[in-house]
Design an enzyme around this catalytic site. Sequence first.
Site, PDB file in Angstrom:
ATOM      1  N   SER A 187       0.713  -1.349   0.212  1.00 36.71           N
ATOM      2  CA  SER A 187      -0.071  -0.502  -0.056  1.00 36.71           C
ATOM      3  C   SER A 187       1.322   0.857  -0.106  1.00 36.71           C
ATOM      4  O   SER A 187       1.922   1.268  -1.358  1.00 36.71           O
ATOM      5  CB  SER A 187      -0.910  -0.194   1.052  1.00 36.71           C
ATOM      6  OG  SER A 187      -1.437   0.781   1.416  1.00 36.71           O
ATOM      7  N   ASP A 289     -10.160  -3.015  -5.520  1.00 30.15           N
ATOM      8  CA  ASP A 289      -8.711  -2.603  -4.685  1.00 30.15           C
ATOM      9  C   ASP A 289      -9.544  -1.349  -5.086  1.00 30.15           C
ATOM     10  O   ASP A 289      -9.618  -1.032  -6.456  1.00 30.15           O
ATOM     11  CB  ASP A 289      -7.757  -3.525  -4.915  1.00 30.15           C
ATOM     12  CG  ASP A 289      -6.888  -2.106  -4.283  1.00 30.15           C
ATOM     13  OD1 ASP A 289      -7.656  -1.134  -3.664  1.00 30.15           O
ATOM     14  OD2 ASP A 289      -5.622  -2.401  -4.269  1.00 30.15           O
ATOM     15  N   HIS A 319      -8.158  -4.705  -0.952  1.00 30.32           N
ATOM     16  CA  HIS A 319      -6.780  -3.533  -1.160  1.00 30.32           C
ATOM     17  C   HIS A 319      -5.897  -4.322   0.267  1.00 30.32           C
ATOM     18  O   HIS A 319      -6.401  -4.506   0.776  1.00 30.32           O
ATOM     19  CB  HIS A 319      -6.656  -2.900  -0.931  1.00 30.32           C
ATOM     20  CG  HIS A 319      -5.701  -1.351  -0.383  1.00 30.32           C
ATOM     21  ND1 HIS A 319      -4.751  -1.069  -1.716  1.00 30.32           N
ATOM     22  CD2 HIS A 319      -4.566  -0.951   0.511  1.00 30.32           C
ATOM     23  CE1 HIS A 319      -3.562  -0.219  -1.304  1.00 30.32           C
ATOM     24  NE2 HIS A 319      -4.103  -0.336   0.081  1.00 30.32           N
TER      25      HIS A 319
END
Length: 349
Positions: A187, A289, A319
């Site tokens: 991320s 995502d 995600h």
Amino acid sequence: MLSSIVPSHEPPVRQPSSLATTAAPYVVEDCLGLLQVLSDGTVLRFPPPPFPAGDACDDGRVEWRDAVYDADNNLGVRMYRPNNKGAEAAAEHKTTTKLPVLVYFPGGGFCFGSYSYPKNHALCLRMAAELPAVVCSFDHRLAPEHRLPAAFEDAEAALLWLPGQVLRDPWLAGRADPRRVFVSGTSSGACVAHQMAVRFGTAGLHPKMKVAGYILLMPYFLSEEPTPSELSTPATALLSRERSDRYVRLAMPAGWSKDHPLVNPFGPYSPSLAAADVGRVLVVAAERDLVRDKNLEYAERMKAMGKDVRLAVFQGQEHAFCAIKPLSAAADEVIRLIKRFIHDECNGC
């Protein structure tokens, strides 16, 4: 050197603000219950929930210890190395065999996250044991107290600190291969890894140390122009549009939007990446995502510039799935994929 960082089980840290108010302060921003900003500017941080299932990963196959890489900012790193004392491990990996080094930057929207979070710890234990590799998981300063580019400055400092440890620290030097360093993150941590690729490329961190590749797990790439995957993300998603916008408000430099070059590599203000010597790059994207389309665009545009980029899209996943569920079957496959990439067996990615 043992870390002096406050452990994650400590009570919330209340940071007083100079902004006085007569009304009782109230919450104006809340990030998954891990971070709250009050109306008077006070920032409260809370420990993450425990992850008892991850305790099974700390089964003696891997040794780990904490150190401080930036004393001025009290920033730490957790270092992992496989334990070769077991007969099975010793048979497969001789103690004289040096292992690749995996640098890992945890995610958290630049606002929260740490190597000490139980799920991040479980994932790093798994990667150290199953790749196998020496894993170094670095913290960085967090927003809103430290807005960007603080996280990227800290990551650069971390990579410049690393050669001294890998080459001279007895705990690592005999186990780590300085010519096989891989920089990774999940991320926002993957955004950090990308910028380190632009900054350092394959030129090396030290005459005796080489970055062999970069691994971007669902990088938190954004843009002011919403993508179809962003528009279709439900409000209940872990990374929803509302939460993403909150991280942007808290983390971006004052006056900047989601087109900041640090989070939008191909935005209107971003320098060209055509000349960037980023070497081998693995991009992992998740079908469900918010940032899926930005991840795919990144891989496609980098490939179009002649970069050696491999892309893997995990169907049905959301995600940061491998960090959120580090013991899942999907996380198993991510670790196998990283292992193939590290050993240059990823032509089918």
